[in-house]
Design a protein around this motif. Structure first.
Motif, short mmCIF file in Angstrom:
data_model
loop_
_atom_site.label_atom_id
_atom_site.label_comp_id
_atom_site.label_asym_id
_atom_site.label_seq_id
_atom_site.Cartn_x
_atom_site.Cartn_y
_atom_site.Cartn_z
N ALA A 108 0.84 -1.20 0.00
CA ALA A 108 0.00 0.00 0.00
C ALA A 108 0.87 1.25 0.00
O ALA A 108 2.02 1.21 0.43
N PRO A 109 0.31 2.37 -0.44
CA PRO A 109 1.07 3.63 -0.33
C PRO A 109 1.17 4.05 1.14
O PRO A 109 0.25 3.84 1.93
N HIS A 110 2.29 4.65 1.49
CA HIS A 110 2.52 5.09 2.87
C HIS A 110 2.82 6.58 2.99
O HIS A 110 2.74 7.15 4.07
N HIS A 111 3.20 7.20 1.89
CA HIS A 111 3.63 8.60 1.92
C HIS A 111 2.73 9.43 1.00
O HIS A 111 2.69 9.20 -0.21
N PHE A 112 2.02 10.37 1.60
CA PHE A 112 1.07 11.20 0.87
C PHE A 112 1.46 12.67 1.00
O PHE A 112 1.94 13.11 2.05
N THR A 113 1.21 13.40 -0.07
CA THR A 113 1.43 14.84 -0.07
C THR A 113 0.17 15.51 -0.59
O THR A 113 -0.38 15.10 -1.62
N VAL A 114 -0.29 16.52 0.11
CA VAL A 114 -1.45 17.30 -0.32
C VAL A 114 -0.94 18.65 -0.80
O VAL A 114 -0.22 19.34 -0.07
N CYS A 115 -1.29 19.00 -2.03
CA CYS A 115 -0.81 20.24 -2.64
C CYS A 115 -1.98 21.13 -3.03
O CYS A 115 -3.04 20.66 -3.40
N GLU A 116 -1.74 22.42 -2.94
CA GLU A 116 -2.70 23.41 -3.41
C GLU A 116 -2.64 23.42 -4.94
O GLU A 116 -1.56 23.36 -5.51
N VAL A 117 -3.78 23.51 -5.59
CA VAL A 117 -3.82 23.46 -7.04
C VAL A 117 -3.41 24.79 -7.66
O VAL A 117 -2.65 24.82 -8.63
N GLU A 118 -3.88 25.89 -7.10
CA GLU A 118 -3.73 27.19 -7.77
C GLU A 118 -2.40 27.90 -7.56
O GLU A 118 -2.05 28.79 -8.30
N LYS A 119 -1.63 27.56 -6.57
CA LYS A 119 -0.38 28.29 -6.28
C LYS A 119 0.83 27.39 -6.50
O LYS A 119 1.56 27.05 -5.57
N ASN A 120 1.04 27.03 -7.75
CA ASN A 120 2.21 26.23 -8.12
C ASN A 120 2.37 24.95 -7.31
O ASN A 120 3.47 24.56 -6.96
N HIS A 121 1.26 24.35 -6.96
CA HIS A 121 1.26 23.10 -6.21
C HIS A 121 2.02 23.21 -4.89
O HIS A 121 2.78 22.33 -4.51
N LYS A 122 1.79 24.31 -4.19
CA LYS A 122 2.39 24.50 -2.87
C LYS A 122 1.99 23.32 -1.97
O LYS A 122 0.82 22.94 -1.90
N ILE A 123 2.97 22.75 -1.27
CA ILE A 123 2.69 21.63 -0.38
C ILE A 123 1.99 22.15 0.88
O ILE A 123 2.49 23.03 1.56
N LEU A 124 0.81 21.58 1.15
CA LEU A 124 0.03 21.95 2.33
C LEU A 124 0.27 20.99 3.49
O LEU A 124 0.24 21.40 4.65
N ALA A 125 0.47 19.72 3.16
CA ALA A 125 0.66 18.72 4.21
C ALA A 125 1.34 17.48 3.65
O ALA A 125 1.15 17.15 2.47
N LYS A 126 2.09 16.83 4.51
CA LYS A 126 2.66 15.52 4.19
C LYS A 126 2.21 14.56 5.28
O LYS A 126 2.23 14.92 6.46
N VAL A 127 1.82 13.38 4.89
CA VAL A 127 1.39 12.36 5.84
C VAL A 127 2.17 11.09 5.55
O VAL A 127 2.16 10.60 4.42
N ASP A 128 2.84 10.59 6.57
CA ASP A 128 3.56 9.33 6.46
C ASP A 128 2.86 8.30 7.34
O ASP A 128 2.79 8.47 8.56
N PHE A 129 2.34 7.26 6.70
CA PHE A 129 1.67 6.19 7.42
C PHE A 129 2.69 5.18 7.94
O PHE A 129 3.81 5.08 7.43
N GLN A 130 2.26 4.41 8.93
CA GLN A 130 3.07 3.31 9.45
C GLN A 130 3.49 2.43 8.29
O GLN A 130 2.67 2.01 7.49
N GLU A 131 4.78 2.17 8.21
CA GLU A 131 5.32 1.35 7.13
C GLU A 131 5.84 0.04 7.73
O GLU A 131 6.89 0.01 8.35
N GLY A 132 5.04 -0.99 7.57
CA GLY A 132 5.38 -2.30 8.12
C GLY A 132 4.81 -2.50 9.51
O GLY A 132 4.41 -1.55 10.18
N PRO A 133 4.77 -3.74 9.96
CA PRO A 133 4.24 -4.06 11.29
C PRO A 133 5.08 -3.41 12.39
O PRO A 133 6.31 -3.42 12.33
N ILE A 134 4.43 -2.85 13.39
CA ILE A 134 5.11 -2.13 14.46
C ILE A 134 6.11 -3.02 15.20
O ILE A 134 7.22 -2.59 15.49
N LYS A 135 5.74 -4.26 15.49
CA LYS A 135 6.64 -5.14 16.23
C LYS A 135 7.88 -5.51 15.42
O LYS A 135 8.89 -5.90 15.97
N GLU A 136 7.78 -5.38 14.10
CA GLU A 136 8.91 -5.72 13.24
C GLU A 136 9.68 -4.47 12.78
O GLU A 136 10.89 -4.54 12.56
N CYS A 137 8.99 -3.34 12.64
CA CYS A 137 9.61 -2.13 12.07
C CYS A 137 9.65 -0.95 13.04
O CYS A 137 10.21 0.09 12.71
#
Length: 120
Positions: free
Chosen positions: A28-57
């Motif tokens: 699955a995807p784990h790294h997301f970026t939300v960008c504003e459409v009108e202002k040169n795709h200015k980054i508004l937020a980045k979200v990093d999800f848990q990558e792999g099982p917690i007990k292992e990673c």
């Protein structure tokens, strides 16, 4: 990066991007970026999800439930204001239902002793 496409998602003000399929780990995807459409795709937020099982990673990102809880909280506050509406109320109920099913899955994995691992 690959643009997130969904029938119910508009790109009027923002766009959501995630890593390309060929670079995804753990199915699955784990790294997301939300960008504003009108202002040169200015980054508004980045979200990093848990990558792999917690007990292992170890803990390395947010869980699905974290983001769902944030949206519930936001909508609940709107419901305490002049912006209260039936639509928000239904959305809260459905988001709580989603959390319930995710919690049920975790509880079943805990009961089997495989929560936090790659074991099915």
């Amino acid at each position: 990066m690959e643009k997130l496409e969904h029938d119910l998602l508009t790109n009027k003000y923002t766009e959501v991007w995630h890593e390309e399929h060929k670079t995804m780990k753990f199915n699955a995807p784990h790294h997301f970026t939300v960008c504003e459409v009108e202002k040169n795709h200015k980054i508004l937020a980045k979200v990093d999800f848990q990558e792999g099982p917690i007990k292992e990673c170890g803990v390395n990102g947010v869980c699905n439930e974290d983001l769902i809880a944030m949206v519930i909280t936001r909508l609940e506050h709107f419901q305490k204001s002049e912006y209260a509406c039936r639509d928000n109320s239904i959305a809260i109920t459905k988001l709580e239902e989603a959390m319930l099913w995710l919690r049920k899955r975790t509880m079943a994995r805990e009961k089997r002793g495989v929560e936090g691992t790659h074991v099915k």
